[in-house]
Design a protein around this motif. Sequence first.
Motif, short mmCIF file in Angstrom:
data_model
loop_
_atom_site.label_atom_id
_atom_site.label_comp_id
_atom_site.label_asym_id
_atom_site.label_seq_id
_atom_site.Cartn_x
_atom_site.Cartn_y
_atom_site.Cartn_z
N ARG A 1 0.81 -1.23 0.00
CA ARG A 1 0.00 0.00 0.00
C ARG A 1 0.84 1.28 0.00
O ARG A 1 0.39 2.30 -0.52
N VAL A 2 2.03 1.23 0.58
CA VAL A 2 2.81 2.46 0.76
C VAL A 2 4.06 2.47 -0.13
O VAL A 2 4.31 3.43 -0.85
N ALA A 3 4.84 1.39 -0.08
CA ALA A 3 6.11 1.39 -0.81
C ALA A 3 5.91 1.23 -2.31
O ALA A 3 6.62 1.85 -3.10
N LEU A 4 4.96 0.40 -2.73
CA LEU A 4 4.79 0.13 -4.15
C LEU A 4 4.46 1.38 -4.97
O LEU A 4 5.04 1.57 -6.06
N PRO A 5 3.56 2.28 -4.52
CA PRO A 5 3.35 3.51 -5.31
C PRO A 5 4.62 4.34 -5.46
O PRO A 5 4.85 4.94 -6.52
N ALA A 6 5.46 4.37 -4.42
CA ALA A 6 6.71 5.14 -4.52
C ALA A 6 7.67 4.48 -5.50
O ALA A 6 8.33 5.16 -6.30
N TRP A 7 7.78 3.16 -5.44
CA TRP A 7 8.66 2.46 -6.38
C TRP A 7 8.24 2.70 -7.82
O TRP A 7 9.09 2.84 -8.71
N ARG A 8 6.94 2.71 -8.07
CA ARG A 8 6.47 2.95 -9.43
C ARG A 8 6.77 4.37 -9.90
O ARG A 8 6.82 4.62 -11.10
N MET A 9 7.00 5.28 -8.98
CA MET A 9 7.34 6.65 -9.34
C MET A 9 8.85 6.86 -9.44
O MET A 9 9.32 7.98 -9.66
N PRO B 1 -1.40 6.14 -0.01
CA PRO B 1 -1.75 7.52 -0.37
C PRO B 1 -3.20 7.83 -0.02
O PRO B 1 -4.10 7.00 -0.23
N ALA B 2 -3.44 9.02 0.49
CA ALA B 2 -4.78 9.41 0.93
C ALA B 2 -5.05 10.85 0.54
O ALA B 2 -4.13 11.68 0.45
N LEU B 3 -6.32 11.14 0.27
CA LEU B 3 -6.78 12.50 0.00
C LEU B 3 -7.42 13.04 1.26
O LEU B 3 -8.36 12.46 1.79
N LEU B 4 -6.91 14.17 1.75
CA LEU B 4 -7.41 14.79 2.98
C LEU B 4 -8.24 16.01 2.60
O LEU B 4 -7.72 16.99 2.06
N VAL B 5 -9.53 15.93 2.87
CA VAL B 5 -10.46 17.03 2.64
C VAL B 5 -10.90 17.56 4.00
O VAL B 5 -11.49 16.83 4.79
#
Length: 661
Positions: A291-299, A615-619
């Motif tokens: 959930r956390v590391a994989l999005p960063a690795w893809r970037m 990653p989260a969207l904070l409204v």
Amino acid sequence: MTSTGIGAEAGAQAARTRALAVLRIRGRALAVALLPAAATVILLAGGSTGHFVGRGWDTARWTVGTLAVVVLLAAAGVALVVARARPAVSPTVPIKEESAPDLYRMVRDLADRLDVPAPSAIALTPDCDSWLEDRTHPAHGPPAPKGRDELGTPGLHRRAPAAPVLVIGSPFLWWMRVGELRAVLAPVVAGTGPSAHPDIAAARRFVRGLDAAVAVSAAPVRRPVTRLVCAGVAWVARLLLRSCREHAALMERGVAAAAAERAQAVDYGLRIVAQEQVGLAYAGWDRLLTRVALPAWRMGRWPSRLDAGVVAALTELSRRDRLAEGFASRLGERPACDLLEEPGLVDEAASLLAARLFHGGPAEPGPAWSPVAWQEYPDEVVDRTWRTEAARLHRVLDALGVRATLDPGAPDPGGPTLARVLDHLTDPTAAASDRPRCLPAYDDPRTSDRPRCLPAYDDPRNSEGDPGTSEGDPGTSDGDPRTSGQDHRTPGHDVRIPGHDVRVPGYDDEADGEPTGTERSAALAAGLTAALAREEHEGAHASTAGPTRPGCPAAAGGQGGPGSPLWDDGALPLFPLQPPRTARELLADHVKAMVCCAAVDTAGATPGLDWLDGPALLVDGERAADLTPRILSLIEEGDPAPLRAWLVKSGIRPEKPVRLV
């Protein structure tokens, strides 16, 4: 119980019995290889003494003698490959004694209490497991300096037998306390006793050599003669492996039973409690990676403090889950990472290795592969991921010829807008009565109950998601996808793009049970799939065309020379975290990214990091967790009403242009 009296343990006795069975198989193979030579000796002796004379005996001597030479040469070749082949070695981060004297002291004290030999070295692995590993094979490294063995231990010659290396899971050091780590390592360290037995050690070397010989034979070769020889070696090695497979498995089971029996008297009560922490650490580590590391690795970024992130994730879990409340109280005790002199550097090395194993990233940091700290994660990873995916979405819309606005007379909005995506995915022909509508429950999920009917877009597998979990690849290609002339077919048919034979899972196969979506959604998903595939191909081609990094193996199979790595770079990632996303998931992630960009630019929302969900969207300071079902309503049913209602409630202006990368 002495260190040499392993015969007193039932498990050790069973392990030695199975080890002897493996060695007997090796002896039988040697006997079969020597049998033609023995027959030749008998025939020659009979001829010299006058017993076997005549033309028939002469022919038999020449035939058997030739067969004996061929068999001996083949056996010598197989034995040479088995002896010199490099056994598989787990990629780890070595820990020198000067960098962790307290850890080495704890392990040695534990070995003394167990009355077994101490491990020769300690290494860390980015996984929730611990084991002993034999690294005494000469091919595992370059020749050691005089007075040192292959593991760098002073005072020992390279050929001297060494105890196995203790491999410890790096998340254990950060989450567990010192006493818990000692209790968990007790059965592992106890395994050095049975491993020191000559019969067990010889049987293990034989099995590991056969396995390495199979890997050598599987390496791609060009010459037909070499391929034929490798096929013969592989056939013999596989035959011997099949013969001793059961005995080797029971031998290892007996060694584990003996080690567990020996460790019964050391911290037994604490080990029961520590085993609960092992399961919790595994759950937190898996969640952090996916959930956390994989999005960063893809970037193209790798979090440099993954092990510290495990502590934050499990602490957050203890805050949310009442079942884990007691685990946070342990944090006041001394953590096991205090046994390291520089835990930050070790965590960084383990984090880089984790990215290499689970994602296939480069071995060294660089301009396109740089570390990212946790405090920089929302801006450097989350926000960039959203804007990269939103830019890719609008490039595909441009290739499809989608106008910026539905009204031809309307002025140009001056940039990409969310309204363009909503208008394109809205199905104007769908009747409202044909769609399941449970809108009141979605208007305010905090005050209303869940709808009693389950809409087609409320997929339980995706409703738990988070608007920021858009784990798209960091494609930065400026070229438009080649989607002109696209065959817009009805749902359930292939959607093809010239130059890319793309079949869209989740939209093409109605029999799979997945919602088929609208025709526009299928076409847009096909374009995104093709664009992402091309970007990945271009990125892989650029990486392979670049200069070879120092230490890369010259041959496949992980059997390179002494200076090559201990595993095959071509096989990375060794442990992929997730299967490729379907076109339906890919489209949903890109639409989410566009919604999040509009929320940040027009409503003052901020990107954030949720330790358990990524990653989260904070409204207004709160995480928007009810966005996924509304997006699925748009792309699967062509119904924008739930999403537009959420946008109005959140103060998001879809007609306003957003900033992209």
